[in-house]
Structure formats: C-alpha cells, structure tokens
Design an enzyme around this catalytic site. Structure first.
Site, short mmCIF file in Angstrom:
data_model
loop_
_atom_site.label_atom_id
_atom_site.label_comp_id
_atom_site.label_asym_id
_atom_site.label_seq_id
_atom_site.Cartn_x
_atom_site.Cartn_y
_atom_site.Cartn_z
N GLY A 164 0.79 -1.23 0.00
CA GLY A 164 0.00 0.00 0.00
C GLY A 164 0.82 1.27 0.00
O GLY A 164 0.26 2.37 0.00
N GLU A 199 -3.29 4.70 -12.95
CA GLU A 199 -4.39 3.79 -13.23
C GLU A 199 -5.71 4.46 -12.89
O GLU A 199 -5.80 5.22 -11.92
CB GLU A 199 -4.28 2.52 -12.37
N LYS A 200 -6.72 4.15 -13.67
CA LYS A 200 -8.07 4.60 -13.35
C LYS A 200 -8.48 4.02 -12.00
O LYS A 200 -8.19 2.86 -11.70
CB LYS A 200 -9.05 4.14 -14.44
N HIS A 207 -11.53 -6.64 -4.02
CA HIS A 207 -10.16 -7.13 -4.17
C HIS A 207 -10.24 -8.65 -4.13
O HIS A 207 -10.46 -9.24 -3.07
CB HIS A 207 -9.30 -6.58 -3.04
N LYS A 236 -4.80 -5.38 4.28
CA LYS A 236 -5.89 -6.34 4.46
C LYS A 236 -6.14 -6.63 5.94
O LYS A 236 -5.21 -6.68 6.74
CB LYS A 236 -5.57 -7.64 3.71
N ASN A 289 1.75 -11.32 -6.77
CA ASN A 289 2.57 -11.49 -5.58
C ASN A 289 3.39 -12.75 -5.75
O ASN A 289 2.85 -13.85 -5.84
CB ASN A 289 1.72 -11.59 -4.32
N ARG A 291 5.17 -14.69 -3.94
CA ARG A 291 5.53 -15.25 -2.64
C ARG A 291 4.30 -15.90 -2.01
O ARG A 291 3.20 -15.85 -2.54
CB ARG A 291 6.03 -14.14 -1.71
N VAL A 294 0.07 -13.76 3.29
CA VAL A 294 -0.33 -13.82 4.70
C VAL A 294 -1.59 -14.68 4.84
O VAL A 294 -1.73 -15.48 5.76
CB VAL A 294 -0.59 -12.41 5.26
N ARG A 337 -7.01 -11.04 10.80
CA ARG A 337 -5.65 -10.72 11.23
C ARG A 337 -5.71 -10.02 12.60
O ARG A 337 -6.33 -8.96 12.73
CB ARG A 337 -4.97 -9.80 10.22
#
Length: 447
Positions: A164, A199-200, A207, A236, A289, A291, A294, A337
């Site tokens: 972010g 980006e628009k 998401h 997130k 991503n 990797r 989370v 989380r």
C-alpha cells in the site's frame, strides 16, 4: 529433497514454515535479531543464529548476514516467508550465486513482476485484462496530461514494492501535482525507486486474488480465489474463500486469466494474481505477488492443500502430485488478522508482555501465531501477532464460528483489534457479502 532449510523471517510465518519442515523431516535454521532472542521460532528450530540488532535493516534485511548463516549451517535452501526479503530480486539472485535454493520463483521473475509497470505490459501482451491507465511516466507535465486523458478519480502507483505504499488517490486535476510528487517520494524512500504510473480508480471494487501453484515441469493449477476487500489504508484485515461475489462462471474466467499470467512469465512456486472486480463483474489485473501470502491459510482450509509443503517440494524440483481436475473447493473459510494495535486510538501500535493468553479451539479453528504466555511483543516490527482462521460447510456458519472464536480469544498485555473484527462480522454488509474495498473508509466516516 532438502535436508536443511534456513527460514529468513520471524513471527508466525517462521513458526508456520518450521512446523511444515518438521513434518517433512527437514532440519531447520532460525535467524533472529537481538530483540527476538526469546521468540518462539528460535526455540522451535533445530539451530538458530543471531544476525544483528533489533532494527530490520540491520538484521532481517541484512542479506550478507543471512547468507553467511546459511553457509555456516550448511542449509541448502532459504525460505523467505512473506514480507522482508520474500520479493527481493537481489536477494534471490545472491542465493542463486551462492548455490543456495531460494524457495520462490527466480530472481528474473521477481524482478519482472516486482516492476508493476513492466508487469502491466506483460499482462496486456498475454491477453489478461488490466485496469485502464498509462505506463510509467517521469515528467510531471506529461503525467498531468495522461491523468487528464484517463480521467478522475485515478491512482498514482509506485512501480516497485507493495504493502500500500507509494499509492495516492487523486479526485481532481488540481490535486494531481502534490499526489504525484508525494507518491514518488514515498516510493523512493520505501523501495529506492521513485518510478510511478497511473491507473483509473475503479470504485466501488472488490479485491479478489487467485491462488496459483506451479511446478518446474510446466504444470499450473489454481486453488480458488480469496476475497480480501476488508482493508484499511490498503492493508488487508479480513480474508475469506470462496468470495461471496464470484460465480462459478466468473471463477473459471479469473482462473484462466491467472494461468495465462503465470505461463506468460514462466512462473514456478506459490504465487497470487490480484484482481479488481467491479459491480458489473468485470475484473482487472492489479499485480502478481511472487511469494506466499499472509492469507494462505484460508485457501489451505477450503482446498486441503498444504501450500507451504508444496512450495518447498516444488523448489526442490518435485512435480505436482495432482491436476486441476483433482482440486475441489469445499466449504467456506475466513481469516481475521489479529494486530497489536488500538483501533480506538487511531490504530496506535502496541507492545508489551503477554500476561494472559487463551487460544480458541474446536473443530476447524486455527490460530497461527508466535505468541506464548509471558512473551514480550517487541516494538520494532509489524503489528501482526496472529491469524485466526475458521472453516465451516457454509459461509453463514463460518461467520458464526469466527464470532465464537473471537469471543474466546484472550490476549492480555497488549492492545489488539479482535473487538473490531467482531463489529465488522456483525454488519449487514459483511453478512450479505455486499462489501467493497471502501468498507472501512465508509465505516470510519460514519464514526
């Protein structure tokens, strides 16, 4: 298969990887900072080495110290977890030079996908839908011209990094210059790269991310999607799988696009394609991503696939033992989380000694954490102290199960956000599944 793996991370993800290695008969090496000397991952590993002082740049981001630890202990591979060095192409390249297996994709792929502007071009060439916008632009006047062409609202986005940072929303032309400069400056400080593109701004949007598992023999499978729209400042908070907004037909289209994306770059290992989904069910590629995520446990819960073990197996050159036809998504999973922060005080981070800890139990309830009674939560690292995950046959039952688990969770000694999760789960928007990435923004405006 590797005989010994070094885990270049800390906290709950280091514990998660060590446990997977134990079950696979693989010896483990933990690295730790001076602040983490008493951390759980240190005591669980077969060997441990201190790699520097508390600050991450001097320890967990110290590539030389980590590689030296691997050499000294004879570790044949390094698992980077998530965050820290997990998407660092330079570190992956150094591992390759030292003949130590980096458990992830190649440094070349990390570099290609880490450059969000280059990734966007690659996806366009592969036929994957992307958000309307423009390529990286350095000249302010040219950028302003492109912004007016794209139309407002739009996003100024860093081409490097993630989490972010280096992102600014611009609603009016007169605000563009300040947003462009601040996004570029933040990206330069955070990632050493001030390059940005436009980006628009798709709003409202969900998401949605698609989990990939790819071996070195060219096999690519998807393990369903995760809904990650409950976010605060692009971070997130709650994830679930499957998404309440994704139909079987849409899921198939998104899976096909994700496979195209993976094959376009020759991806290997565990990876995620992140999409934006608008109310008309149009989806657009955001980023890849490279990797472990989370939120990988929700996918493990609904698919029955241990992502960490397969990440290790694929890195060792093993082919996948199943095909796409063997994958069946069952039931519904939700993850909350648990962060050491105070939502009542503008999410102020919290640290301190855990004076009382009770972890929820029962069928299909999982708490991934590195906490233990009397553990001192240090002030130097990310605020994530645990991930509470539940699985149930239906979404409605999964919500109730999560509410019960949150009620049972006791973490005393630090502030945390469990009550906030309870509030979110009880809202009509969450219960119905009709929520978007602006959920928290609207909630905070309402007070």
């Amino acid at each position: 298969m590797f005989s010994k793996i070094l885990i270049a991370n800390r906290g709950e993800i280091a514990v998660r990887i060590i446990r997977a290695c134990k079950e696979m008969g693989i010896s483990t090496v933990a690295v730790f900072s001076e602040a983490d000397r008493d951390a759980l991952h240190v005591s669980l590993a077969d060997e441990s080495i201190c790699i520097g002082p508390a600050q991450v740049q001097d320890s967990y981001l110290n590539m030389t110290a980590i590689l030296s630890a691997a050499e000294a202990t004879g570790a044949g591979a390094i698992h980077p977890g998530y965050g820290l060095l997990s998407e660092n192409a330079k570190f992956a390249a150094l591992c390759e030079e030292c003949h130590i297996v980096f458990i992830g994709p190649s440094s070349k792929v990390i570099s290609e996908m880490g450059d969000k502007d280059a990734a966007r071009k690659t996806m366009i060439a592969a036929g994957v839908p992307v958000v309307p916008g423009c390529e990286m632009v350095e000249d302010l006047a040219k950028a302003h011209e492109e912004a007016d062409r794209i139309g407002y609202p739009l996003l100024v986005k860093a081409r490097a990094g993630g989490g972010g940072r280096g992102i600014r929303r611009v609603d009016r032309s007169e605000d563009f210059e300040d947003a462009f400069r601040s996004a570029s400056q933040e990206a330069q400080l955070a990632f050493g790269d001030g390059g940005v593109y436009l980006e628009k701004f798709v709003a409202p949007a969900k998401h949605i991310e698609m989990q990939l598992l790819c071996d070195r023999q060219g096999n690519v499978i998807t393990l369903g999607e995760r809904e990650c729209s409950i976010q605060r400042k692009n971070q997130k908070m709650i994830e679930e799988s499957p998404s309440p907004a994704v139909t079987p037909e849409l899921r198939q289209k998104m899976a096909e696009a994700a496979v195209k994306a993976a094959k376009a770059v020759g991806y290997t290992g565990v990876g995620t394609i992140e999409f934006l989904l608008d109310p008309d069910k149009n989806f657009y590629f955001m980023e890849m991503n490279t990797r472990l995520q989370v939120e990988h446990p929700v996918t493990e819960m609904v698919s029955g696939i241990d992502l960490v073990k397969w990440q290790i197996r694929v890195a060792a050159g093993m082919p996948l033992a199943f095909t796409q036809d063997d994958i069946h998504i069952s039931g519904h999973a939700i993850e909350c989380r648990i962060n050491a922060e105070n939502p009542e005080l503008n999410f102020r981070p919290s640290c301190g000694r855990i004076s009382l800890l009770h972890i929820p139990g029962g069928p299909w309830v999982r708490f991934d954490t590195a906490l233990y009674q009397d553990y001192m939560v240090p002030p130097f690292y990310d605020s994530l102290i645990g991930k509470l995950i539940v699985h149930a046959p239906t979404r409605e039952e999964a919500i109730r199960k999560m509410q019960a688990a949150l009620c049972e969770l006791v973490v005393e000694g630090v502030d945390h956000n469990a009550e906030l999760h309870m509030d979110i789960l009880s809202t009509p928007a969450f219960k119905s599944g009709d929520y978007y990435t602006n959920f928290m923004e609207l909630r905070e405006k309402r007070g």
